[in-house]
Design a protein around this motif. Structure first.
Motif, PDB file in Angstrom:
ATOM      1  N   UNK A  56       9.822 -10.950  26.859  1.00 64.43           N
ATOM      2  CA  UNK A  56      10.184 -11.240  25.473  1.00 64.43           C
ATOM      3  C   UNK A  56      11.276 -10.272  25.010  1.00 64.43           C
ATOM      4  N   UNK A  57      12.420 -10.821  24.686  1.00 68.35           N
ATOM      5  CA  UNK A  57      13.567 -10.038  24.228  1.00 68.35           C
ATOM      6  C   UNK A  57      13.912 -10.469  22.814  1.00 68.35           C
ATOM      7  N   UNK A  58      14.186  -9.505  21.936  1.00 66.82           N
ATOM      8  CA  UNK A  58      14.481  -9.823  20.544  1.00 66.82           C
ATOM      9  C   UNK A  58      15.844  -9.269  20.145  1.00 66.82           C
ATOM     10  N   UNK A  59      16.674 -10.166  19.632  1.00 67.61           N
ATOM     11  CA  UNK A  59      17.963  -9.778  19.066  1.00 67.61           C
ATOM     12  C   UNK A  59      17.814  -9.707  17.555  1.00 67.61           C
ATOM     13  N   UNK A 106       7.793  -6.763  21.989  1.00 71.36           N
ATOM     14  CA  UNK A 106       8.877  -7.218  22.866  1.00 71.36           C
ATOM     15  C   UNK A 106       9.187  -6.199  23.951  1.00 71.36           C
ATOM     16  N   UNK A 107       9.867  -6.649  25.002  1.00 71.33           N
ATOM     17  CA  UNK A 107      10.314  -5.756  26.065  1.00 71.33           C
ATOM     18  C   UNK A 107      11.556  -4.981  25.661  1.00 71.33           C
ATOM     19  N   UNK A 139      16.078   6.711  15.435  1.00 71.84           N
ATOM     20  CA  UNK A 139      14.920   5.812  15.352  1.00 71.84           C
ATOM     21  C   UNK A 139      13.996   6.058  16.535  1.00 71.84           C
ATOM     22  N   UNK A 140      12.721   6.306  16.240  1.00 71.96           N
ATOM     23  CA  UNK A 140      11.735   6.617  17.280  1.00 71.96           C
ATOM     24  C   UNK A 140      10.698   5.498  17.333  1.00 71.96           C
ATOM     25  N   UNK A 141      10.857   4.610  18.321  1.00 67.07           N
ATOM     26  CA  UNK A 141       9.880   3.543  18.543  1.00 67.07           C
ATOM     27  C   UNK A 141       9.602   3.457  20.040  1.00 67.07           C
ATOM     28  N   UNK A 142       8.575   2.704  20.410  1.00 70.51           N
ATOM     29  CA  UNK A 142       8.193   2.616  21.816  1.00 70.51           C
ATOM     30  C   UNK A 142       9.094   1.662  22.598  1.00 70.51           C
ATOM     31  N   UNK A 189      15.704   0.119  22.911  1.00 74.76           N
ATOM     32  CA  UNK A 189      16.710  -0.487  22.030  1.00 74.76           C
ATOM     33  C   UNK A 189      18.086  -0.299  22.651  1.00 74.76           C
ATOM     34  N   UNK A 190      18.902  -1.340  22.582  1.00 71.20           N
ATOM     35  CA  UNK A 190      20.286  -1.227  23.048  1.00 71.20           C
ATOM     36  C   UNK A 190      21.191  -1.917  22.028  1.00 71.20           C
TER      37      UNK A 190
END
Length: 264
Positions: A125-128, A197-198, A217-220, A223-224
């Motif tokens: 699962x990829x999210x834009x 999401x991945x 931003x610090x999340x698990x 992010x790119x």
């Protein structure tokens, strides 16, 4: 195969012919301001003005900032309300005199990134997410689009998320990068909790300045920044138009491909 891609945004309508094999613009893009008010008639004419700058194409892909189902625009959060339930694909097709595919703007940008950019060959699962006038979202499972998600309108801290964390909110409220990154981080953690999401691909005009806020931003979830930047919508619109052309053609090939086979 050259297909014209046109991207309708909150501030501008821009387009260019696209090489749908390499995912590249074939000419410098042409842009006109988004009409104000952004009613149906005015925007259709703006799209026609952009299309008139180019030749050598016989199909067009157009992005729209809202939900699009079977060529009909179902929502209009950031454009004139005359777009509600408008037969957009038919209107553009009648004006331009050729087939036109219409899809959500974030879906188009995501389709381009998955085909040619930061989401290429990404499984799962990829999210834009596009941060601009609002927050657009595009969701892909193993490269396949799940269309018309509207995760920019999630409620967050009692507010519509995009009213707090869009790039327009940053500019309107004159937020520092640190304060805005804090809001974006809260939003991303909320989406992360819901979907796991991945990968997050961060797009929109602000992605050009990703180094100013992504490190804050610090999340698990990884992010790119988007790699196609402001051309993603144009490229994704053209890719979608090509896909639609193949689906409508005998044997699943475009007229251009069929001609090439005969010539060969």
């Amino acid at each position: 195969m050259a297909i014209l891609g046109i991207d309708i945004g909150g501030s501008g309508v821009k387009g260019a012919p696209v090489d749908t094999v390499r995912g590249e613009l074939l000419a410098e893009r042409f842009r006109v301001p988004t009409p104000q008010p952004s009613d149906v008639t005015s925007v259709v004419e703006a799209v026609a003005q952009v299309a008139a700058q180019f030749d050598g194409f016989d199909r067009v892909g157009v992005t729209f900032p809202g939900v699009v189902v079977d060529g009909v625009t179902r929502t209009a959060a950031n454009v004139d309300k005359s777009w509600l339930d408008a037969p957009a694909a038919q209107l553009f097709s009648d004006r331009l005199g050729m087939p036109v595919s219409v899809l959500n703007d974030a879906d188009a940008a995501g389709a381009a990134e998955v085909a040619f950019g930061a989401g290429k060959d990404q499984a799962g699962l990829v999210m834009m997410l596009t941060f601009g006038t609002g927050i657009g979202s595009a969701l892909f499972l193993d490269g396949t689009l799940i269309p018309n998600t509207e995760f920019g309108h999630l409620e967050l801290d009692g507010h519509d998320a995009e009213s707090r964390a869009s790039d327009r909110a940053r500019e309107t409220e004159d937020l520092s990068w640190e304060k805005w990154a804090n809001r974006v981080g809260n939003y991303l953690r909320h989406v992360e909790m819901l979907l796991s999401p991945r990968l997050f691909i961060i797009g929109g005009g602000v992605s050009k300045k990703a180094d100013r806020f992504l490190p804050l931003i610090d999340i698990r979830t990884p992010m790119v920044p988007a790699t196609l930047l402001n051309n993603a919508g144009i490229i994704g619109a053209a890719v979608t138009a090509e896909t639609d052309a193949k689906a409508a053609s005998p044997g699943g090939v475009t007229p251009h491909e069929a001609g090439a086979r005969v010539a060969g």
